[in-house]
Design a protein around this motif. Structure first.
Motif, PDB file in Angstrom:
ATOM      1  N   ASP A  32      40.502  35.590  40.998  1.00  0.00           N
ATOM      2  CA  ASP A  32      39.213  35.267  40.953  1.00  0.00           C
ATOM      3  C   ASP A  32      38.287  36.192  40.626  1.00  0.00           C
ATOM      4  O   ASP A  32      37.411  36.210  39.326  1.00  0.00           O
ATOM      5  CB  ASP A  32      38.768  34.244  41.860  1.00  0.00           C
ATOM      6  CG  ASP A  32      37.190  34.289  41.979  1.00  0.00           C
ATOM      7  OD1 ASP A  32      36.569  33.149  40.950  1.00  0.00           O
ATOM      8  OD2 ASP A  32      36.341  34.699  42.820  1.00  0.00           O
ATOM      9  N   PHE A  33      38.424  37.607  40.813  1.00  0.00           N
ATOM     10  CA  PHE A  33      37.778  38.859  40.664  1.00  0.00           C
ATOM     11  C   PHE A  33      37.873  39.473  39.276  1.00  0.00           C
ATOM     12  O   PHE A  33      37.127  39.222  38.386  1.00  0.00           O
ATOM     13  CB  PHE A  33      38.002  40.039  42.002  1.00  0.00           C
ATOM     14  CG  PHE A  33      37.110  41.105  41.355  1.00  0.00           C
ATOM     15  CD1 PHE A  33      35.781  41.241  41.956  1.00  0.00           C
ATOM     16  CD2 PHE A  33      37.567  42.175  40.664  1.00  0.00           C
ATOM     17  CE1 PHE A  33      35.188  42.196  41.004  1.00  0.00           C
ATOM     18  CE2 PHE A  33      37.289  43.263  40.446  1.00  0.00           C
ATOM     19  CZ  PHE A  33      35.980  43.800  41.245  1.00  0.00           C
ATOM     20  N   TYR A  42      43.468  38.629  43.506  1.00  0.00           N
ATOM     21  CA  TYR A  42      42.040  39.238  42.497  1.00  0.00           C
ATOM     22  C   TYR A  42      42.119  39.071  41.576  1.00  0.00           C
ATOM     23  O   TYR A  42      41.283  38.955  40.728  1.00  0.00           O
ATOM     24  CB  TYR A  42      43.005  40.383  42.615  1.00  0.00           C
ATOM     25  CG  TYR A  42      42.856  41.393  44.436  1.00  0.00           C
ATOM     26  CD1 TYR A  42      41.752  41.463  44.366  1.00  0.00           C
ATOM     27  CD2 TYR A  42      44.808  41.566  43.960  1.00  0.00           C
ATOM     28  CE1 TYR A  42      42.394  42.312  45.812  1.00  0.00           C
ATOM     29  CE2 TYR A  42      44.482  41.888  45.565  1.00  0.00           C
ATOM     30  CZ  TYR A  42      43.786  43.742  46.023  1.00  0.00           C
ATOM     31  OH  TYR A  42      43.483  43.567  47.555  1.00  0.00           O
ATOM     32  N   THR A  59      39.249  37.780  36.884  1.00  0.00           N
ATOM     33  CA  THR A  59      37.964  36.171  36.307  1.00  0.00           C
ATOM     34  C   THR A  59      36.696  36.050  36.080  1.00  0.00           C
ATOM     35  O   THR A  59      36.262  36.461  34.537  1.00  0.00           O
ATOM     36  CB  THR A  59      38.705  34.685  36.599  1.00  0.00           C
ATOM     37  OG1 THR A  59      39.989  34.544  36.647  1.00  0.00           O
ATOM     38  CG2 THR A  59      37.889  34.023  35.258  1.00  0.00           C
ATOM     39  N   ARG A  60      36.010  37.260  37.041  1.00  0.00           N
ATOM     40  CA  ARG A  60      34.342  36.852  37.078  1.00  0.00           C
ATOM     41  C   ARG A  60      34.024  37.460  36.724  1.00  0.00           C
ATOM     42  O   ARG A  60      32.926  38.409  35.971  1.00  0.00           O
ATOM     43  CB  ARG A  60      33.968  36.630  38.584  1.00  0.00           C
ATOM     44  CG  ARG A  60      34.138  34.786  38.531  1.00  0.00           C
ATOM     45  CD  ARG A  60      33.543  34.588  40.558  1.00  0.00           C
ATOM     46  NE  ARG A  60      34.136  35.717  41.015  1.00  0.00           N
ATOM     47  CZ  ARG A  60      33.424  36.810  41.793  1.00  0.00           C
ATOM     48  NH1 ARG A  60      32.870  37.385  40.935  1.00  0.00           N
ATOM     49  NH2 ARG A  60      34.066  37.365  42.450  1.00  0.00           N
ATOM     50  N   VAL A  61      34.273  39.230  36.616  1.00  0.00           N
ATOM     51  CA  VAL A  61      33.903  40.836  36.247  1.00  0.00           C
ATOM     52  C   VAL A  61      34.231  41.091  35.659  1.00  0.00           C
ATOM     53  O   VAL A  61      33.753  42.228  34.747  1.00  0.00           O
ATOM     54  CB  VAL A  61      33.912  41.598  38.297  1.00  0.00           C
ATOM     55  CG1 VAL A  61      33.513  42.838  37.672  1.00  0.00           C
ATOM     56  CG2 VAL A  61      33.484  40.970  39.177  1.00  0.00           C
ATOM     57  N   LYS A  62      35.882  41.242  35.008  1.00  0.00           N
ATOM     58  CA  LYS A  62      36.170  41.513  34.095  1.00  0.00           C
ATOM     59  C   LYS A  62      36.154  42.933  33.535  1.00  0.00           C
ATOM     60  O   LYS A  62      35.804  43.597  33.298  1.00  0.00           O
ATOM     61  CB  LYS A  62      35.577  41.096  32.616  1.00  0.00           C
ATOM     62  CG  LYS A  62      35.677  39.517  32.273  1.00  0.00           C
ATOM     63  CD  LYS A  62      35.346  39.161  31.064  1.00  0.00           C
ATOM     64  CE  LYS A  62      35.509  37.607  30.462  1.00  0.00           C
ATOM     65  NZ  LYS A  62      35.113  36.780  31.774  1.00  0.00           N
TER      66      LYS A  62
END
Length: 397
Positions: free
Chosen positions: A263-264, A261, A266-269
């Protein structure tokens, strides 16, 4: 549905029950599903609204869900869990904390909190959860339920959100021991290892982690059951201390959940509740080198534990070091409990062995569970033992 029962279910709950096959071993029984298993046409939320919003409806059922339906069970709801299953408290900052009906005002335990709450509220005959770091065992103890963490790898996790693949295992809850046992033949795959239970090993270092009153009532329960149990001996399971094992579990878990998770995050916060945010931040700092060292410790622990838990031998300990903490206690109190609990739960996790919790006592009106850790493939023996000892279990409805 009463507010107490409603508290167990996600806002994006099923619009109608999903009926299983007309005949089968689970026909006539209702169950609820932790919101980590795919159900056709539904989005799987994993306890976090931002994750839920990013998902599409599932196009097929998780393996566990399909097996239950094929066996005749009716699925009546999707239950709340801790965010990304990264807690043992059962608190969800977005959806609320499911009620612990057997210890009002106290935590239900997590991360399978909604499943435990629904079962203890008699909203279902049984409930499906998962157990990576105690997520079925601790709620079982807190809510006065029969609960099992299965042998690692014996129940198919296809179509389920992961947490830490080295430790993820399916588990379930029930009030009635007969129903509890019926789920085993439906979900358990792989190789069962049949053996007569001939020996108990009392884990002194696990007992030492517990509040004195917990150790006392568990010892009283074992004494009451003595006619039904084989001879016992005492041993310290962790030669270098349970904290060494707990830390190895933490590092591996952190590395693996971040791999799933990170990457999620980091990207979506995504918005996280207290405790979960801090754990994800710490997980981001765990390197592969750190995880590799922790896996060496895990291998040694696994060899040690499995060397003792041979077929026919059970390891015995309290399920939880304490009764459920107050739900409105400071976060520091919940975190302190979490550290103590994982020192105990990591024994089954690092070894991949099955563990059953049965409801044997109350302390100040709060349930406490007794645990037996079995050998690899000994899940069926643990389920049968739970039924055998059920006459000593006065908590469950």
């Amino acid at each position: 549905m009463s507010p107490r029962i409603r508290s167990a279910f996600v806002p994006h709950d099923l619009k109608a029950p999903i009926r299983g096959a007309a005949t089968g071993p689970l026909a006539g029984l209702s169950c609820v599903i932790k919101d980590m298993f795919d159900i056709i046409g539904e989005r799987t939320g994993g306890g976090n609204p931002d994750w839920l919003a990013a998902q599409k409806p599932a196009t097929r059922n998780a393996a566990v869900v399909q097996k239950l339906l094929d066996a005749g069970a009716t699925i009546t709801g999707k239950t709340i869990c801790d965010e990304f299953f990264y807690s043992i408290a059962g608190v969800n900052a977005h959806y609320g904390t499911p009620v612990n009906p057997r210890a009002p005002g106290r935590l239900p335990g997590g991360s399978s909190s909604g499943s435990a709450s629904a079962t203890a509220s008699d909203a279902c005959d049984f409930a499906i959860g998962s157990d990576t770091g105690g997520s079925v065992r601790i709620p079982s103890s807190f809510c006065g339920l029969y609960g099992i963490r299965t042998t690692h790898g014996r129940v198919d996790l296809a179509g389920a959100m992961g947490m830490a693949e080295s430790f993820d295992a399916v588990g379930w809850f029930a009030n009635a021991p007969g129903v509890f046992q019926k789920i085993g033949p439906v979900l358990l795959g792989g190789t069962a290892t049949a053996a007569e239970i001939r020996k108990l090993v009392i884990l002194d270092d696990a007992f030492a982690e517990c509040d004195p009153e917990v150790a006392e009532v568990i010892n009283e329960a074992l004494a009451a059951m003595s006619a039904e149990l084989p001879a016992s001996s005492h041993q310290r399971i962790a030669p270098d201390g349970l904290d060494t094992w707990r830390e190895a579990f933490r590092v591996i878990q952190s590395r693996e959940i971040w791999a799933l998770y990170g990457d999620f995050v980091t990207r979506v916060k995504p918005q996280f509740g207290p405790g979960v945010a801090e754990r994800f931040a710490a997980a981001a700092q765990v390197t592969e080198n750190m995880a590799a060292k922790a896996r060496v410790t895990q291998e040694r622990a696994r060899d040690r534990i499995r060397g003792i838990a041979q077929p026919g031998t059970l390891l015995v300990m309290p399920t939880s070091p304490a009764v459920a903490p107050l739900a409105d206690a400071p976060l520091a109190v919940h975190e302190s409990f979490r550290l103590r609990a994982i020192r105990m739960t990591c024994i089954a996790e690092l070894s991949g062995l099955p563990q059953v919790s049965i409801p044997v006592a109350t302390i100040g009106g709060c349930p406490i569970g007794l645990s037996f850790i079995g050998w690899a493939g000994g899940d069926e023996a643990l389920l049968a033992l739970a039924v055998k000892l059920s006459r000593y279990c006065g908590i469950a409805a």
